[in-house]
Design a protein around this motif. Structure first.
Motif, PDB file in Angstrom:
ATOM      1  N   ALA A  86       0.713  -1.228   0.080  1.00 39.60           N
ATOM      2  CA  ALA A  86       0.037   0.060  -0.071  1.00 39.60           C
ATOM      3  C   ALA A  86       0.960   1.185   0.047  1.00 39.60           C
ATOM      4  N   GLU A  87       2.115   1.344   0.605  1.00 41.25           N
ATOM      5  CA  GLU A  87       2.947   2.160   0.627  1.00 41.25           C
ATOM      6  C   GLU A  87       3.470   2.634  -0.778  1.00 41.25           C
ATOM      7  N   ARG A  88       3.590   1.546  -1.703  1.00 44.62           N
ATOM      8  CA  ARG A  88       3.918   2.158  -2.827  1.00 44.62           C
ATOM      9  C   ARG A  88       2.965   2.632  -3.885  1.00 44.62           C
ATOM     10  N   GLY A  89       1.648   2.689  -3.553  1.00 47.38           N
ATOM     11  CA  GLY A  89       0.628   3.170  -4.360  1.00 47.38           C
ATOM     12  C   GLY A  89      -0.025   2.184  -5.240  1.00 47.38           C
ATOM     13  N   ASP A  90       0.162   0.844  -4.693  1.00 50.17           N
ATOM     14  CA  ASP A  90      -0.072  -0.178  -5.652  1.00 50.17           C
ATOM     15  C   ASP A  90      -1.517  -0.982  -5.237  1.00 50.17           C
ATOM     16  N   GLU A  91      -2.354  -0.127  -4.634  1.00 49.11           N
ATOM     17  CA  GLU A  91      -3.661  -0.492  -3.879  1.00 49.11           C
ATOM     18  C   GLU A  91      -4.464  -1.455  -5.066  1.00 49.11           C
ATOM     19  N   SER A  92      -4.686  -0.838  -6.203  1.00 47.76           N
ATOM     20  CA  SER A  92      -5.582  -1.277  -7.069  1.00 47.76           C
ATOM     21  C   SER A  92      -4.876  -2.731  -7.721  1.00 47.76           C
ATOM     22  N   LEU A  93      -3.530  -2.896  -7.762  1.00 48.38           N
ATOM     23  CA  LEU A  93      -2.921  -4.338  -8.230  1.00 48.38           C
ATOM     24  C   LEU A  93      -3.078  -5.162  -7.016  1.00 48.38           C
ATOM     25  N   VAL A  94      -2.741  -4.763  -5.800  1.00 41.19           N
ATOM     26  CA  VAL A  94      -3.110  -5.701  -4.865  1.00 41.19           C
ATOM     27  C   VAL A  94      -4.434  -6.363  -4.571  1.00 41.19           C
ATOM     28  N   HIS A  95      -5.544  -5.155  -4.853  1.00 40.52           N
ATOM     29  CA  HIS A  95      -6.977  -5.672  -4.978  1.00 40.52           C
ATOM     30  C   HIS A  95      -6.911  -6.698  -5.984  1.00 40.52           C
ATOM     31  N   THR A  96      -6.417  -6.726  -7.264  1.00 46.05           N
ATOM     32  CA  THR A  96      -6.442  -7.818  -8.415  1.00 46.05           C
ATOM     33  C   THR A  96      -5.622  -8.953  -8.197  1.00 46.05           C
ATOM     34  N   LEU A  97      -4.616  -8.891  -7.315  1.00 45.50           N
ATOM     35  CA  LEU A  97      -3.653  -9.938  -6.844  1.00 45.50           C
ATOM     36  C   LEU A  97      -4.684 -10.927  -5.876  1.00 45.50           C
ATOM     37  N   LYS A  98      -5.410 -10.098  -4.925  1.00 43.26           N
ATOM     38  CA  LYS A  98      -6.256 -10.856  -4.064  1.00 43.26           C
ATOM     39  C   LYS A  98      -7.321 -11.595  -4.647  1.00 43.26           C
ATOM     40  N   LYS A  99      -7.936 -10.946  -5.750  1.00 45.48           N
ATOM     41  CA  LYS A  99      -8.990 -11.551  -6.390  1.00 45.48           C
ATOM     42  C   LYS A  99      -8.403 -12.883  -7.310  1.00 45.48           C
ATOM     43  N   VAL A 100      -7.388 -12.770  -7.844  1.00 48.94           N
ATOM     44  CA  VAL A 100      -6.716 -13.968  -8.505  1.00 48.94           C
ATOM     45  C   VAL A 100      -6.614 -15.095  -7.333  1.00 48.94           C
ATOM     46  N   ALA A 101      -5.884 -14.544  -6.354  1.00 51.28           N
ATOM     47  CA  ALA A 101      -5.700 -15.754  -5.253  1.00 51.28           C
ATOM     48  C   ALA A 101      -6.642 -16.440  -4.808  1.00 51.28           C
ATOM     49  N   ALA A 102      -7.988 -15.515  -4.619  1.00 54.20           N
ATOM     50  CA  ALA A 102      -9.046 -16.063  -4.134  1.00 54.20           C
ATOM     51  C   ALA A 102     -10.065 -17.086  -4.955  1.00 54.20           C
ATOM     52  N   VAL A 103      -9.723 -16.922  -6.368  1.00 49.54           N
ATOM     53  CA  VAL A 103     -10.147 -17.940  -7.340  1.00 49.54           C
ATOM     54  C   VAL A 103      -9.431 -19.262  -7.515  1.00 49.54           C
ATOM     55  N   LEU A 104      -7.919 -18.859  -7.186  1.00 52.49           N
ATOM     56  CA  LEU A 104      -7.335 -20.323  -7.141  1.00 52.49           C
ATOM     57  C   LEU A 104      -7.398 -20.940  -6.089  1.00 52.49           C
ATOM     58  N   LYS A 105      -7.666 -20.727  -4.715  1.00 55.27           N
ATOM     59  CA  LYS A 105      -7.938 -21.066  -3.493  1.00 55.27           C
ATOM     60  C   LYS A 105      -9.244 -21.791  -3.696  1.00 55.27           C
ATOM     61  N   GLN A 106     -10.202 -21.140  -4.347  1.00 51.86           N
ATOM     62  CA  GLN A 106     -11.535 -21.708  -4.427  1.00 51.86           C
ATOM     63  C   GLN A 106     -11.624 -23.061  -5.285  1.00 51.86           C
ATOM     64  N   GLU A 107     -11.042 -22.859  -6.157  1.00 62.09           N
ATOM     65  CA  GLU A 107     -10.657 -24.011  -7.309  1.00 62.09           C
ATOM     66  C   GLU A 107      -9.651 -24.999  -6.983  1.00 62.09           C
ATOM     67  N   GLU A 108      -9.018 -24.812  -5.515  1.00 56.76           N
ATOM     68  CA  GLU A 108      -7.896 -25.671  -4.849  1.00 56.76           C
ATOM     69  C   GLU A 108      -6.974 -25.954  -6.104  1.00 56.76           C
ATOM     70  N   ILE A 109      -6.407 -24.752  -6.763  1.00 52.84           N
ATOM     71  CA  ILE A 109      -5.410 -24.864  -7.698  1.00 52.84           C
ATOM     72  C   ILE A 109      -4.014 -24.614  -6.872  1.00 52.84           C
ATOM     73  N   PRO A 110      -3.153 -25.266  -6.950  1.00 51.31           N
ATOM     74  CA  PRO A 110      -1.800 -24.766  -6.060  1.00 51.31           C
ATOM     75  C   PRO A 110      -1.285 -23.737  -6.644  1.00 51.31           C
ATOM     76  N   PHE A 111      -0.561 -22.842  -5.847  1.00 51.31           N
ATOM     77  CA  PHE A 111      -0.144 -21.676  -6.285  1.00 51.31           C
ATOM     78  C   PHE A 111       0.861 -20.854  -5.481  1.00 51.31           C
TER      79      PHE A 111
END
Length: 207
Positions: free
Chosen positions: A15-40
């Motif tokens: 957040a200190e680097r002003g990457d909040e929108s990218l972090v939000h996208t990162l979290k969305k991808v991680a959530a989908v991969l977790k839900q589908e039980e895809i190792p990452f």
């Protein structure tokens, strides 16, 4: 190999680097991969940030197995992402409102395997815990990305300086010894007093 604890790690470096929108996208991808039980595993600059370090890059990289690529793309497209298959045969890309995420299945010409996921640790990324590539493996990947076509040492220095206490430098030397570009970078770290070329931690050299 267990790495020493890094007690000064900041909890919210992204957040200190002003990457909040990218972090939000990162979290969305991680959530989908977790839900589908895809190792990452999270890699790239945000993995550096998750370990409390600094990076000169702003990218979102996830490592997945090649066998899981199609399933991951289908799940992410269903979740609203758009997919792209670039000419490079070692990754695919997804986009979230223009924000790009790389899904890499063969970094540095080495397939992602269960051993890759074993070389991770769970770190909080903006309050969501996920497996993050180890600082040592991040350094190895960075050094082995250097070649006659790409050799920007300035992109590796922030990682090396900020995560040096977490990196197994002897392992880095062994796993990159075939690369003259990696060797040159390690010599540079020695000359800059970041870490001795021998790989011995600061203050623990032989008399």
């Amino acid at each position: 190999m267990d790495q020493p604890a890094y007690h000064h790690r900041r909890e919210t470096p992204m957040a200190e680097r002003g990457d909040e929108s990218l972090v939000h996208t990162l979290k969305k991808v991680a959530a989908v991969l977790k839900q589908e039980e895809i190792p990452f595993a999270l890699g790239g600059s945000f993995a550096v940030y998750a370990h409390g370090g600094h990076s000169s890059e702003h990218d979102v990289d996830f490592l997945i197995r090649e066998v899981d690529v199609e399933r991951a793309l289908e799940a992410l497209v269903a979740a609203g992402f758009t997919a792209e298959r670039p000419p490079e045969d070692w990754l695919v890309k997804v986009f979230d409102d223009g924000r790009m995420v790389d899904l890499i299945h063969r970094p540095i010409e080495t397939p992602v395997t269960e051993e890759t996921f074993a070389d991770t640790m769970v770190r909080p990324v903006d309050a969501i815990h996920m497996p993050v590539l180890s600082a040592t493996q991040l350094m190895v990947h960075k050094l082995l990305s250097f070649s006659q076509h790409y050799c920007d040492f300035a992109r590796g220095l922030p990682l090396a300086r900020s995560l040096r206490e977490q990196i197994d430098w002897e392992r880095v030397r062994k796993e990159t010894q075939h690369s003259p570009y990696a060797e040159a970078f390690l010599v540079l770290l020695d000359r800059l007093d970041v870490v001795p070329y021998s790989g011995t931690p600061q203050g623990e050299g032989t008399p």
